[in-house]
Design an enzyme around this catalytic site. Structure first.
Site: not given
Length: 146
Positions: A69, A72
């Site tokens: 991600c 993230c």
């Protein structure tokens, strides 16, 4: 706030009773003698998650994330900085939803990163999307310490 708090050691996972007045003195674990607060997020697993959420007397902020991600990865340094700013009043932890799919499913994580703030085993608040260090600290303090 009570005279003492129960805190789970990030190293040996034992529960420590720490006088509230000594919280800011960087207490060590009575079992393994390592620092109870490391100034960085803990990596929780399916086997350790419930213990940290249910047995810490301080709020626990969990970052649900995955290694693939992009947002993230962008937020990871901010989350680490926030740990240094929020401890010892809030414990910060991370759950890799790729590895710990059961935990992610249990909390109905639909997008990542998602931050969930827990207190006394209950979800207090939830925020989806990447945030800056200042936003994480501000949001957490307003929800947990408010």
């Amino acid at each position: 706030m009570s005279d003492s708090l129960h805190l789970v050691c990030p190293h040996c996972h034992s529960i420590n009773r720490v006088p509230t007045a000594r919280l800011g003195e960087q207490p060590n674990c009575g079992q393994c003698h390592q620092p109870i607060f490391a100034g960085q997020p803990l990596e929780l697993t399916g086997s350790t998650f419930a213990r940290y959420i249910n047995k810490n007397d301080v709020p626990v902020l969990v970052d649900f994330w995955a290694p693939w991600c992009g947002p993230c990865k962008m937020m990871a340094p901010a989350f680490k900085e926030a740990a240094a700013l929020l401890e010892p009043h809030v414990r910060l932890a991370k759950v890799n939803t790729d590895v710990e799919q059961t935990v992610g499913a249990q909390y109905r994580i639909r997008s990542i990163p998602t931050l969930i703030l827990f207190k006394d085993g209950r979800e207090l608040a939830r925020q989806a999307g990447a945030m800056t260090t200042q936003d994480i600290v501000r949001w957490t303090r307003s929800q947990a310490l408010g």
